[in-house]
Scaffold this motif. Structure first.
Motif, PDB file in Angstrom:
ATOM      1  N   TYR A 261       0.908  -1.165  -0.213  1.00 52.81           N
ATOM      2  CA  TYR A 261      -0.206  -0.059   0.026  1.00 52.81           C
ATOM      3  C   TYR A 261       0.833   1.224   0.026  1.00 52.81           C
ATOM      4  O   TYR A 261       0.512   2.076  -0.864  1.00 52.81           O
ATOM      5  N   GLU A 262       1.883   1.271   0.776  1.00 52.42           N
ATOM      6  CA  GLU A 262       2.778   2.502   0.869  1.00 52.42           C
ATOM      7  C   GLU A 262       3.677   2.560  -0.212  1.00 52.42           C
ATOM      8  O   GLU A 262       4.084   3.693  -0.528  1.00 52.42           O
ATOM      9  N   ILE A 263       4.338   1.615  -0.577  1.00 52.00           N
ATOM     10  CA  ILE A 263       5.181   1.550  -1.921  1.00 52.00           C
ATOM     11  C   ILE A 263       4.447   2.064  -3.122  1.00 52.00           C
ATOM     12  O   ILE A 263       4.962   3.175  -3.773  1.00 52.00           O
ATOM     13  N   LEU A 264       3.177   1.873  -3.160  1.00 49.24           N
ATOM     14  CA  LEU A 264       2.385   2.259  -4.402  1.00 49.24           C
ATOM     15  C   LEU A 264       1.865   3.939  -4.040  1.00 49.24           C
ATOM     16  O   LEU A 264       1.116   4.166  -4.977  1.00 49.24           O
ATOM     17  N   LYS A 265       2.017   4.232  -2.830  1.00 53.56           N
ATOM     18  CA  LYS A 265       1.536   5.474  -2.445  1.00 53.56           C
ATOM     19  C   LYS A 265      -0.131   5.705  -2.626  1.00 53.56           C
ATOM     20  O   LYS A 265      -0.807   6.375  -3.309  1.00 53.56           O
ATOM     21  N   MET A 266      -0.707   4.644  -2.190  1.00 52.01           N
ATOM     22  CA  MET A 266      -2.040   4.234  -2.354  1.00 52.01           C
ATOM     23  C   MET A 266      -2.927   5.106  -1.344  1.00 52.01           C
ATOM     24  O   MET A 266      -2.185   5.726  -0.430  1.00 52.01           O
ATOM     25  N   LYS A 267      -4.280   5.287  -1.616  1.00 54.95           N
ATOM     26  CA  LYS A 267      -5.121   6.370  -0.710  1.00 54.95           C
ATOM     27  C   LYS A 267      -6.319   5.554  -0.859  1.00 54.95           C
ATOM     28  O   LYS A 267      -6.562   4.542  -1.830  1.00 54.95           O
ATOM     29  N   GLY A 268      -7.118   5.940   0.156  1.00 57.60           N
ATOM     30  CA  GLY A 268      -8.554   5.289   0.209  1.00 57.60           C
ATOM     31  C   GLY A 268      -8.370   3.884   0.814  1.00 57.60           C
ATOM     32  O   GLY A 268      -7.761   3.298   1.079  1.00 57.60           O
ATOM     33  N   PHE A 269      -9.445   3.100  -0.209  1.00 61.21           N
ATOM     34  CA  PHE A 269      -9.706   1.625   0.178  1.00 61.21           C
ATOM     35  C   PHE A 269      -8.694   0.797  -0.549  1.00 61.21           C
ATOM     36  O   PHE A 269      -8.581   1.221  -1.842  1.00 61.21           O
ATOM     37  N   SER A 270      -8.230  -0.334  -0.231  1.00 58.29           N
ATOM     38  CA  SER A 270      -7.640  -1.156  -1.191  1.00 58.29           C
ATOM     39  C   SER A 270      -7.927  -2.722  -0.455  1.00 58.29           C
ATOM     40  O   SER A 270      -8.368  -2.682   0.850  1.00 58.29           O
ATOM     41  N   ARG A 271      -7.853  -3.628  -1.218  1.00 61.04           N
ATOM     42  CA  ARG A 271      -8.248  -4.951  -0.715  1.00 61.04           C
ATOM     43  C   ARG A 271      -7.343  -5.981  -1.695  1.00 61.04           C
ATOM     44  O   ARG A 271      -7.622  -5.981  -2.850  1.00 61.04           O
ATOM     45  N   SER A 272      -6.398  -6.628  -0.852  1.00 57.47           N
ATOM     46  CA  SER A 272      -5.297  -7.455  -1.680  1.00 57.47           C
ATOM     47  C   SER A 272      -5.547  -8.805  -1.381  1.00 57.47           C
ATOM     48  O   SER A 272      -6.084  -9.187  -0.153  1.00 57.47           O
ATOM     49  N   GLU A 273      -5.340  -9.902  -2.591  1.00 53.00           N
ATOM     50  CA  GLU A 273      -5.824 -11.406  -2.265  1.00 53.00           C
ATOM     51  C   GLU A 273      -4.252 -11.886  -2.144  1.00 53.00           C
ATOM     52  O   GLU A 273      -3.504 -11.609  -3.189  1.00 53.00           O
ATOM     53  N   PHE A 274      -4.116 -12.546  -1.274  1.00 51.54           N
ATOM     54  CA  PHE A 274      -2.970 -13.667  -0.968  1.00 51.54           C
ATOM     55  C   PHE A 274      -3.319 -14.908  -0.999  1.00 51.54           C
ATOM     56  O   PHE A 274      -4.098 -15.470  -0.466  1.00 51.54           O
ATOM     57  N   ILE A 275      -2.346 -15.772  -1.499  1.00 49.21           N
ATOM     58  CA  ILE A 275      -2.327 -17.280  -1.144  1.00 49.21           C
ATOM     59  C   ILE A 275      -1.099 -17.468  -0.172  1.00 49.21           C
ATOM     60  O   ILE A 275      -0.264 -17.258  -0.589  1.00 49.21           O
ATOM     61  N   ILE A 276      -1.424 -18.480   0.876  1.00 54.83           N
ATOM     62  CA  ILE A 276      -0.335 -18.706   1.774  1.00 54.83           C
ATOM     63  C   ILE A 276       0.197 -20.175   1.284  1.00 54.83           C
ATOM     64  O   ILE A 276      -0.766 -21.112   1.536  1.00 54.83           O
ATOM     65  N   VAL A 277       1.445 -20.402   0.854  1.00 55.79           N
ATOM     66  CA  VAL A 277       2.001 -21.326   0.812  1.00 55.79           C
ATOM     67  C   VAL A 277       3.351 -21.647   1.692  1.00 55.79           C
ATOM     68  O   VAL A 277       4.112 -20.840   1.761  1.00 55.79           O
ATOM     69  N   ASN A 278       3.459 -22.653   2.560  1.00 54.88           N
ATOM     70  CA  ASN A 278       4.787 -22.807   3.386  1.00 54.88           C
ATOM     71  C   ASN A 278       4.959 -21.615   4.151  1.00 54.88           C
ATOM     72  O   ASN A 278       5.883 -21.035   4.239  1.00 54.88           O
ATOM     73  N   ASN A 279       3.700 -21.014   4.616  1.00 54.73           N
ATOM     74  CA  ASN A 279       3.751 -19.799   5.669  1.00 54.73           C
ATOM     75  C   ASN A 279       4.314 -18.544   4.814  1.00 54.73           C
ATOM     76  O   ASN A 279       4.553 -17.918   5.414  1.00 54.73           O
ATOM     77  N   GLU A 280       4.264 -18.694   3.604  1.00 56.45           N
ATOM     78  CA  GLU A 280       4.624 -17.325   2.897  1.00 56.45           C
ATOM     79  C   GLU A 280       3.400 -16.849   1.958  1.00 56.45           C
ATOM     80  O   GLU A 280       2.729 -17.620   1.252  1.00 56.45           O
ATOM     81  N   PRO A 281       3.225 -15.491   2.302  1.00 56.42           N
ATOM     82  CA  PRO A 281       2.047 -14.986   1.547  1.00 56.42           C
ATOM     83  C   PRO A 281       2.369 -14.694  -0.047  1.00 56.42           C
ATOM     84  O   PRO A 281       3.558 -13.985  -0.260  1.00 56.42           O
TER      85      PRO A 281
END
Length: 322
Positions: A261-281
């Motif tokens: 979020y911060e790298i991209l200099k986002m504002k407002g809402f965001s929703r990111s999807e992750f898959i966790i494999v071997n404890n890594e997102p």
């Protein structure tokens, strides 16, 4: 009192869902604080819809004339999923008109809407992503070469569409070309990704009272092969908030989500999807105008964090007005 235009609809397959999101926003904003104007942005017309009557929006300055009175807006609440509200077009238009709005800036919207470009930008920062292959309409399709890279099963997705339209899970080489046809119906660019076998979590990150806030995560357990349209909107999935993951893993995902979020200099809402494999997102995508209906994931997460829909939406307006 501030005049707030709540824009909804859009030009993509997601317009119906957006109209519902916009309706929820209008219903939850404080009418003692704001004058609320629902605005339908559709291919055939831009219109403010009040008490069943339609008033045409003047695109020159994004104003509307109601009963011979010209109304301009102090702020725009963006509830459009897909183009032109989530891909940067409306953001650039409002920037030119100097009208504050609740979503991120136009560059961030365009970047995140393009899954391929988003993941390419985040990769150098150590954010993990699935093995992938990209195609543009008209490219030669070397099935063996692609499948050697991504393996089977894999996902074939339109690069720039939401709500899981046009996505296929491919299990055999024979299913591969038909899946590409399906994806090309939604978009002229395709992303083919290796199948990540793990727990899927959805992470809401918002600007809240001037700070980046990561909301409680949602674990997605789909009855279907993956979190597709039916799973998202027709109840074919269990969404468990907070996600059933360890504290250590939760912190790890929180750091990655906030970092993105911060790298991209986002504002407002965001929703990111992750898959966790071997404890890594592993990051799949980021949505900058996530669903805002009562059933949607981000409102569920806000609720878990003790933030009501009214507080969530009003905060977005106040942040935009800063």
């Amino acid at each position: 009192m501030r005049n707030v235009a709540v824009i909804m609809g859009g030009y993509s397959s997601e317009y119906k869902i957006s109209l519902t999101s916009g309706g929820v926003v209008c219903a939850n904003l404080n009418t003692n604080k704001y004058n609320i104007f629902p605005v339908h942005i559709l291919k055939e017309k831009w219109a403010c819809v009040l008490d069943g009557k339609e008033y045409t929006i003047d695109k020159n300055d994004f104003s509307v004339t109601i009963n011979e009175t010209k109304i301009t807006f102090d702020v725009v609440f963006n509830a459009i999923h897909g183009t032109p509200g989530e891909d940067g077009l409306m953001q650039a238009y409002f920037e030119l008109l100097e009208i504050p709005h609740t979503s991120c800036d136009y560059y961030q919207a365009a970047l995140t809407f393009n899954k391929r470009d988003l993941l390419s930008v985040l990769k150098p920062y150590g954010i993990k992503t699935a093995e992938s292959f990209y195609l543009n309409l008209g490219d030669e399709i070397n099935v063996d070469k692609i499948l050697n890279k991504v393996g089977l099963p894999c996902f074939v997705k339109p690069n720039k569409s939401g709500s899981s339209f046009g996505i296929s899970k491919v299990k055999t080489a024979a299913e591969f070309l038909p899946a590409i046809e399906t994806a090309y119906k939604e978009d002229n660019e395709i992303i083919i990704e290796s199948f990540l076998d793990g727990v899927e979590v959805s992470v809401g990150v918002i600007s809240y009272k001037g700070k980046t806030r990561v909301l409680p995560m949602t674990e997605i357990v789909s009855e279907n092969e993956f979190f597709d349209y039916e799973a998202k909107y027709l109840g074919k999935s269990n969404e468990i908030t907070p996600a059933r993951i360890s504290e250590e893993l939760r912190l790890k995902i929180e750091i990655v989500s906030k970092k993105a979020y911060e790298i991209l200099k986002m504002k407002g809402f965001s929703r990111s999807e992750f898959i966790i494999v071997n404890n890594e997102p592993y990051m799949l995508e980021m949505n900058t105008v996530p669903g805002l209906t009562n059933e949607s994931i981000l409102p569920q997460q806000a609720n878990e964090a003790g933030i009501s829909l009214s507080e969530l939406f009003e905060n977005a307006i106040e942040e935009a007005l800063k």
